[in-house]
Write a protein that holds these residues in place. Structure first.
Motif, PDB file in Angstrom:
ATOM      1  N   THR A 100      85.609 -60.544 -28.158  1.00  0.00           N
ATOM      2  CA  THR A 100      84.376 -61.469 -28.559  1.00  0.00           C
ATOM      3  C   THR A 100      83.283 -61.318 -27.320  1.00  0.00           C
ATOM      4  O   THR A 100      83.596 -60.647 -26.499  1.00  0.00           O
ATOM      5  N   PRO A 101      82.368 -62.213 -27.865  1.00  0.00           N
ATOM      6  CA  PRO A 101      81.123 -61.757 -26.877  1.00  0.00           C
ATOM      7  C   PRO A 101      81.403 -62.309 -25.418  1.00  0.00           C
ATOM      8  O   PRO A 101      80.677 -61.671 -24.509  1.00  0.00           O
ATOM      9  N   ARG A 154      87.394 -59.595 -11.543  1.00  0.00           N
ATOM     10  CA  ARG A 154      87.434 -60.907 -10.629  1.00  0.00           C
ATOM     11  C   ARG A 154      86.168 -61.073  -9.846  1.00  0.00           C
ATOM     12  O   ARG A 154      85.665 -62.213  -9.873  1.00  0.00           O
ATOM     13  N   ALA A 155      85.801 -60.104  -9.059  1.00  0.00           N
ATOM     14  CA  ALA A 155      84.831 -60.107  -8.213  1.00  0.00           C
ATOM     15  C   ALA A 155      83.280 -60.615  -8.838  1.00  0.00           C
ATOM     16  O   ALA A 155      82.433 -61.124  -8.375  1.00  0.00           O
ATOM     17  N   ARG A 156      83.330 -60.165 -10.044  1.00  0.00           N
ATOM     18  CA  ARG A 156      82.007 -60.576 -10.835  1.00  0.00           C
ATOM     19  C   ARG A 156      82.280 -61.697 -11.790  1.00  0.00           C
ATOM     20  O   ARG A 156      81.389 -62.009 -12.679  1.00  0.00           O
ATOM     21  N   GLY A 157      83.322 -62.244 -11.496  1.00  0.00           N
ATOM     22  CA  GLY A 157      83.188 -63.734 -12.399  1.00  0.00           C
ATOM     23  C   GLY A 157      83.898 -63.703 -13.869  1.00  0.00           C
ATOM     24  O   GLY A 157      83.684 -64.552 -14.438  1.00  0.00           O
ATOM     25  N   ALA A 158      84.468 -62.146 -14.382  1.00  0.00           N
ATOM     26  CA  ALA A 158      85.040 -62.221 -15.434  1.00  0.00           C
ATOM     27  C   ALA A 158      86.191 -63.292 -15.621  1.00  0.00           C
ATOM     28  O   ALA A 158      86.822 -63.553 -14.738  1.00  0.00           O
ATOM     29  N   GLN A 159      86.222 -63.876 -16.853  1.00  0.00           N
ATOM     30  CA  GLN A 159      87.422 -64.756 -17.146  1.00  0.00           C
ATOM     31  C   GLN A 159      88.288 -64.197 -18.552  1.00  0.00           C
ATOM     32  O   GLN A 159      89.546 -64.338 -18.592  1.00  0.00           O
ATOM     33  N   GLN A 160      87.613 -63.581 -19.173  1.00  0.00           N
ATOM     34  CA  GLN A 160      88.353 -62.785 -20.447  1.00  0.00           C
ATOM     35  C   GLN A 160      88.170 -61.441 -20.477  1.00  0.00           C
ATOM     36  O   GLN A 160      87.005 -60.990 -20.146  1.00  0.00           O
ATOM     37  N   LEU A 161      89.338 -60.823 -20.566  1.00  0.00           N
ATOM     38  CA  LEU A 161      89.239 -59.290 -20.572  1.00  0.00           C
ATOM     39  C   LEU A 161      90.088 -58.604 -21.701  1.00  0.00           C
ATOM     40  O   LEU A 161      90.919 -59.135 -22.137  1.00  0.00           O
ATOM     41  N   CYS A 162      89.736 -57.563 -22.202  1.00  0.00           N
ATOM     42  CA  CYS A 162      90.368 -56.705 -23.143  1.00  0.00           C
ATOM     43  C   CYS A 162      90.436 -55.248 -22.234  1.00  0.00           C
ATOM     44  O   CYS A 162      89.464 -54.533 -21.599  1.00  0.00           O
ATOM     45  N   VAL A 163      91.543 -54.980 -21.830  1.00  0.00           N
ATOM     46  CA  VAL A 163      91.807 -53.987 -20.938  1.00  0.00           C
ATOM     47  C   VAL A 163      92.543 -52.666 -21.542  1.00  0.00           C
ATOM     48  O   VAL A 163      93.559 -53.097 -22.374  1.00  0.00           O
ATOM     49  N   TYR A 164      92.028 -51.605 -21.519  1.00  0.00           N
ATOM     50  CA  TYR A 164      92.609 -50.421 -22.382  1.00  0.00           C
ATOM     51  C   TYR A 164      93.125 -49.206 -21.165  1.00  0.00           C
ATOM     52  O   TYR A 164      92.458 -48.945 -20.193  1.00  0.00           O
ATOM     53  N   SER A 165      94.210 -48.862 -21.527  1.00  0.00           N
ATOM     54  CA  SER A 165      94.800 -47.765 -20.515  1.00  0.00           C
ATOM     55  C   SER A 165      95.599 -46.730 -21.617  1.00  0.00           C
ATOM     56  O   SER A 165      96.140 -47.112 -22.381  1.00  0.00           O
ATOM     57  N   VAL A 196      85.778 -48.043 -16.058  1.00  0.00           N
ATOM     58  CA  VAL A 196      84.617 -48.159 -16.855  1.00  0.00           C
ATOM     59  C   VAL A 196      84.700 -49.695 -16.939  1.00  0.00           C
ATOM     60  O   VAL A 196      85.476 -50.164 -18.010  1.00  0.00           O
ATOM     61  N   LEU A 197      83.761 -50.325 -16.232  1.00  0.00           N
ATOM     62  CA  LEU A 197      83.942 -52.049 -16.604  1.00  0.00           C
ATOM     63  C   LEU A 197      82.506 -52.578 -17.215  1.00  0.00           C
ATOM     64  O   LEU A 197      81.528 -52.223 -16.945  1.00  0.00           O
ATOM     65  N   GLN A 198      82.786 -53.078 -18.489  1.00  0.00           N
ATOM     66  CA  GLN A 198      81.785 -53.436 -19.381  1.00  0.00           C
ATOM     67  C   GLN A 198      81.665 -54.936 -19.547  1.00  0.00           C
ATOM     68  O   GLN A 198      82.515 -55.699 -19.925  1.00  0.00           O
ATOM     69  N   ALA A 199      80.351 -55.389 -18.938  1.00  0.00           N
ATOM     70  CA  ALA A 199      79.998 -56.787 -18.887  1.00  0.00           C
ATOM     71  C   ALA A 199      79.808 -57.340 -20.464  1.00  0.00           C
ATOM     72  O   ALA A 199      79.437 -56.523 -21.190  1.00  0.00           O
ATOM     73  N   PRO A 200      80.188 -58.622 -20.746  1.00  0.00           N
ATOM     74  CA  PRO A 200      79.734 -59.070 -21.991  1.00  0.00           C
ATOM     75  C   PRO A 200      78.273 -58.850 -22.479  1.00  0.00           C
ATOM     76  O   PRO A 200      77.927 -58.616 -23.678  1.00  0.00           O
TER      77      PRO A 200
END
Length: 153
Positions: free
Chosen positions: A7-8, A67-78, A31-35
């Motif tokens: 989600t957004p 965490r350092a960037r304040g993220a709360q909701q994650l979709c993590v892919y490996s 690769v970390l993509q912000a909303p």
């Protein structure tokens, strides 16, 4: 949630680790993509160990960065099924050094409001793989199409 149902407010993380040789030096790629669509990349050497240690260290680095960037909701892919199965609690290992890394990743995952950890095919994780390999001075793997189960495709 499906692997493409972010989600957004979700941050997207693609992570990968490599050990060269295996076991050997570890490189991690994230690769970390912000909303808002902005992207941060991490490519760094991370000690030595086996490929599964490399994958776990990549996930830990990704979660710490989120965490350092304040993220709360994650979709993590490996693209590492061992990592996904163990960190999700569906499998257990007797290898102590992996137990510690998987437990650290689980603890970090629990600190977010919502997380979806998903396995994806290797060809869909090429950017993180390239970053992990670059951390060790290795070239990117050649681009290729995913293998088909049927000949002629």
């Amino acid at each position: 949630m499906s692997a493409d149902a972010a989600t957004p407010q979700h941050w997207r993380i693609h992570c990968d680790g490599t050990a060269w040789p295996n076991p050997g030096r570890i490189g991690i790629g994230v690769v970390l993509q912000a909303p808002d669509g902005s992207i941060e990349q991490i490519s760094q050497a991370a000690g030595s160990g086996c490929n599964n240690e490399a994958e776990a260290r990549a996930l830990i680095a990704a979660l710490q960065a989120a965490r350092a960037r304040g993220a709360q909701q994650l979709c993590v892919y490996s693209d590492n099924s061992v990592l996904v199965e163990h960190v999700s609690g569906r499998a257990k290992t007797r290898i102590e050094r992996l137990q510690r890394l998987f437990a650290e990743a689980q603890s970090l995952l629990a600190s977010f409001a919502g997380v979806e950890l998903s396995w994806i095919p290797r060809h869909r994780n090429s950017a993180a793989d390239t970053l992990a390999r670059a951390a060790l001075g290795l070239p990117a793997k050649p681009a290729g199409r995913p293998l088909s189960r049927r000949r002629g495709k």
